[in-house]
Write a protein that holds these residues in place. Sequence first.
Motif, PDB file in Angstrom:
ATOM      1  N   LEU A 134       0.825  -1.211   0.000  1.00 30.82           N
ATOM      2  CA  LEU A 134       0.000   0.000   0.000  1.00 30.82           C
ATOM      3  C   LEU A 134       0.860   1.262   0.000  1.00 30.82           C
ATOM      4  O   LEU A 134       0.550   2.227  -0.709  1.00 30.82           O
ATOM      5  N   PHE A 135       1.942   1.275   0.800  1.00 27.77           N
ATOM      6  CA  PHE A 135       2.851   2.428   0.785  1.00 27.77           C
ATOM      7  C   PHE A 135       3.442   2.634  -0.607  1.00 27.77           C
ATOM      8  O   PHE A 135       3.560   3.764  -1.091  1.00 27.77           O
ATOM      9  N   TRP A 136       3.818   1.539  -1.266  1.00 24.42           N
ATOM     10  CA  TRP A 136       4.397   1.628  -2.597  1.00 24.42           C
ATOM     11  C   TRP A 136       3.393   2.229  -3.581  1.00 24.42           C
ATOM     12  O   TRP A 136       3.726   3.111  -4.374  1.00 24.42           O
ATOM     13  N   ARG A 137       2.145   1.759  -3.517  1.00 18.03           N
ATOM     14  CA  ARG A 137       1.114   2.271  -4.424  1.00 18.03           C
ATOM     15  C   ARG A 137       0.806   3.749  -4.150  1.00 18.03           C
ATOM     16  O   ARG A 137       0.639   4.529  -5.085  1.00 18.03           O
ATOM     17  N   VAL A 138       0.723   4.136  -2.880  1.00 20.56           N
ATOM     18  CA  VAL A 138       0.460   5.530  -2.538  1.00 20.56           C
ATOM     19  C   VAL A 138       1.611   6.414  -3.021  1.00 20.56           C
ATOM     20  O   VAL A 138       1.389   7.509  -3.560  1.00 20.56           O
ATOM     21  N   THR A 139       2.835   5.948  -2.845  1.00 24.23           N
ATOM     22  CA  THR A 139       3.997   6.711  -3.301  1.00 24.23           C
ATOM     23  C   THR A 139       3.966   6.900  -4.815  1.00 24.23           C
ATOM     24  O   THR A 139       4.225   7.999  -5.314  1.00 24.23           O
ATOM     25  N   ARG A 140       3.647   5.852  -5.540  1.00 22.68           N
ATOM     26  CA  ARG A 140       3.555   5.965  -7.002  1.00 22.68           C
ATOM     27  C   ARG A 140       2.464   6.960  -7.399  1.00 22.68           C
ATOM     28  O   ARG A 140       2.651   7.773  -8.302  1.00 22.68           O
ATOM     29  N   TYR A 141       1.333   6.914  -6.708  1.00 21.26           N
ATOM     30  CA  TYR A 141       0.241   7.830  -7.008  1.00 21.26           C
ATOM     31  C   TYR A 141       0.657   9.272  -6.725  1.00 21.26           C
ATOM     32  O   TYR A 141       0.417  10.168  -7.546  1.00 21.26           O
ATOM     33  N   LEU A 142       1.286   9.506  -5.583  1.00 25.01           N
ATOM     34  CA  LEU A 142       1.691  10.866  -5.227  1.00 25.01           C
ATOM     35  C   LEU A 142       2.763  11.399  -6.170  1.00 25.01           C
ATOM     36  O   LEU A 142       2.752  12.585  -6.526  1.00 25.01           O
ATOM     37  N   ASN A 143       3.698  10.550  -6.593  1.00 18.78           N
ATOM     38  CA  ASN A 143       4.717  10.987  -7.553  1.00 18.78           C
ATOM     39  C   ASN A 143       4.078  11.352  -8.891  1.00 18.78           C
ATOM     40  O   ASN A 143       4.438  12.351  -9.507  1.00 18.78           O
ATOM     41  N   ALA A 144       3.153  10.531  -9.344  1.00 22.29           N
ATOM     42  CA  ALA A 144       2.466  10.832 -10.608  1.00 22.29           C
ATOM     43  C   ALA A 144       1.666  12.118 -10.489  1.00 22.29           C
ATOM     44  O   ALA A 144       1.647  12.942 -11.417  1.00 22.29           O
ATOM     45  N   ASP A 145       1.031  12.328  -9.345  1.00 19.39           N
ATOM     46  CA  ASP A 145       0.255  13.548  -9.125  1.00 19.39           C
ATOM     47  C   ASP A 145       1.170  14.767  -9.107  1.00 19.39           C
ATOM     48  O   ASP A 145       0.828  15.808  -9.657  1.00 19.39           O
ATOM     49  N   SER A 146       2.342  14.639  -8.487  1.00 19.05           N
ATOM     50  CA  SER A 146       3.301  15.750  -8.459  1.00 19.05           C
ATOM     51  C   SER A 146       3.768  16.092  -9.865  1.00 19.05           C
ATOM     52  O   SER A 146       3.902  17.268 -10.211  1.00 19.05           O
ATOM     53  N   GLU A 147       4.030  15.076 -10.679  1.00 13.58           N
ATOM     54  CA  GLU A 147       4.453  15.324 -12.057  1.00 13.58           C
ATOM     55  C   GLU A 147       3.353  16.005 -12.855  1.00 13.58           C
ATOM     56  O   GLU A 147       3.624  16.919 -13.637  1.00 13.58           O
ATOM     57  N   ARG A 148       2.108  15.569 -12.655  1.00 12.31           N
ATOM     58  CA  ARG A 148       0.990  16.198 -13.366  1.00 12.31           C
ATOM     59  C   ARG A 148       0.829  17.661 -12.955  1.00 12.31           C
ATOM     60  O   ARG A 148       0.619  18.536 -13.789  1.00 12.31           O
ATOM     61  N   SER A 149       0.937  17.950 -11.678  1.00 13.97           N
ATOM     62  CA  SER A 149       0.775  19.332 -11.234  1.00 13.97           C
ATOM     63  C   SER A 149       1.940  20.191 -11.684  1.00 13.97           C
ATOM     64  O   SER A 149       1.760  21.377 -11.977  1.00 13.97           O
ATOM     65  N   ALA A 150       3.142  19.622 -11.775  1.00 10.93           N
ATOM     66  CA  ALA A 150       4.287  20.390 -12.272  1.00 10.93           C
ATOM     67  C   ALA A 150       4.115  20.723 -13.744  1.00 10.93           C
ATOM     68  O   ALA A 150       4.485  21.807 -14.188  1.00 10.93           O
ATOM     69  N   GLU A 151       3.538  19.803 -14.515  1.00 14.51           N
ATOM     70  CA  GLU A 151       3.288  20.065 -15.939  1.00 14.51           C
ATOM     71  C   GLU A 151       2.245  21.161 -16.119  1.00 14.51           C
ATOM     72  O   GLU A 151       2.344  21.974 -17.038  1.00 14.51           O
ATOM     73  N   HIS A 152       1.238  21.196 -15.256  1.00 10.10           N
ATOM     74  CA  HIS A 152       0.192  22.217 -15.370  1.00 10.10           C
ATOM     75  C   HIS A 152       0.711  23.591 -14.990  1.00 10.10           C
ATOM     76  O   HIS A 152       0.225  24.598 -15.498  1.00 10.10           O
ATOM     77  N   ARG A 153       1.693  23.656 -14.093  1.00  9.77           N
ATOM     78  CA  ARG A 153       2.221  24.942 -13.658  1.00  9.77           C
ATOM     79  C   ARG A 153       3.139  25.570 -14.696  1.00  9.77           C
ATOM     80  O   ARG A 153       3.339  26.774 -14.703  1.00  9.77           O
ATOM     81  N   ARG A 154       3.750  24.761 -15.538  1.00 11.26           N
ATOM     82  CA  ARG A 154       4.661  25.277 -16.559  1.00 11.26           C
ATOM     83  C   ARG A 154       3.869  25.937 -17.682  1.00 11.26           C
ATOM     84  O   ARG A 154       2.850  25.437 -18.137  1.00 11.26           O
ATOM     85  N   ALA A 155       4.392  27.026 -18.113  1.00  7.34           N
ATOM     86  CA  ALA A 155       3.790  27.695 -19.275  1.00  7.34           C
ATOM     87  C   ALA A 155       4.226  26.952 -20.543  1.00  7.34           C
ATOM     88  O   ALA A 155       5.282  26.334 -20.559  1.00  7.34           O
ATOM     89  N   PRO A 156       3.424  27.013 -21.605  1.00  3.36           N
ATOM     90  CA  PRO A 156       3.757  26.240 -22.815  1.00  3.36           C
ATOM     91  C   PRO A 156       5.111  26.598 -23.412  1.00  3.36           C
ATOM     92  O   PRO A 156       5.776  25.740 -23.969  1.00  3.36           O
ATOM     93  N   GLY A 157       5.581  27.818 -23.284  1.00  5.20           N
ATOM     94  CA  GLY A 157       6.850  28.231 -23.886  1.00  5.20           C
ATOM     95  C   GLY A 157       8.032  28.112 -22.948  1.00  5.20           C
ATOM     96  O   GLY A 157       9.166  28.398 -23.335  1.00  5.20           O
ATOM     97  N   ASP A 158       7.824  27.733 -21.691  1.00  3.11           N
ATOM     98  CA  ASP A 158       8.918  27.648 -20.719  1.00  3.11           C
ATOM     99  C   ASP A 158       9.817  26.451 -21.002  1.00  3.11           C
ATOM    100  O   ASP A 158       9.347  25.386 -21.348  1.00  3.11           O
ATOM    101  N   PRO A 159      11.139  26.640 -20.834  1.00  2.44           N
ATOM    102  CA  PRO A 159      12.024  25.468 -20.966  1.00  2.44           C
ATOM    103  C   PRO A 159      11.900  24.588 -19.740  1.00  2.44           C
ATOM    104  O   PRO A 159      11.557  25.038 -18.658  1.00  2.44           O
ATOM    105  N   GLU A 160      12.157  23.315 -19.894  1.00  4.94           N
ATOM    106  CA  GLU A 160      11.998  22.353 -18.770  1.00  4.94           C
ATOM    107  C   GLU A 160      13.175  22.348 -17.878  1.00  4.94           C
ATOM    108  O   GLU A 160      14.253  22.535 -18.072  1.00  4.94           O
TER     109      GLU A 160
END
Length: 160
Positions: A134-160
Amino acid sequence: MNNDSSGKDDQALIRVIKFSSAAGLGTMAAILYSVKQVTPVLRYEISLGTGVSFLLAVVVSWAYWRLVFGRRNNPNDAISKPRRRWFVALSLFLAAATVAPFIYALKDVARDQASEVAQGTAIAILVLGAVGFLFWRVTRYLNADSERSAEHRRAPGDPE
């Protein structure tokens, strides 16, 4: 949140992981060393060996997490082949050192109680495995959620 404060937060979390793991493993080692008799009553003795086992476990745990996170507490560092070998060797040593005291404590258990102890141990292993999963699954979910929120915060023209 900018990258500088995020990096500091990550380093602070890594220090907490290192300290709590070292303190927990050291305490477990000291308690297991001090237990001298389990049946019919619990008897333990605190001695110099208790302190030595505590310190040894703290040092081994600290070294383990240093291998995992590297010298700069950076979880994104790639693990080199020699460091990976040390990591595997230390992981196996820690697993054996955790299991050995429990097996040694069973030397005083009567044969008729051995099956009950084995059943209880099997149930404990299953429960701990389920919690780990369960810890492993929650960690994977939270990491994926962090990546999704980081992508939404970036502007389309910003470098990564």
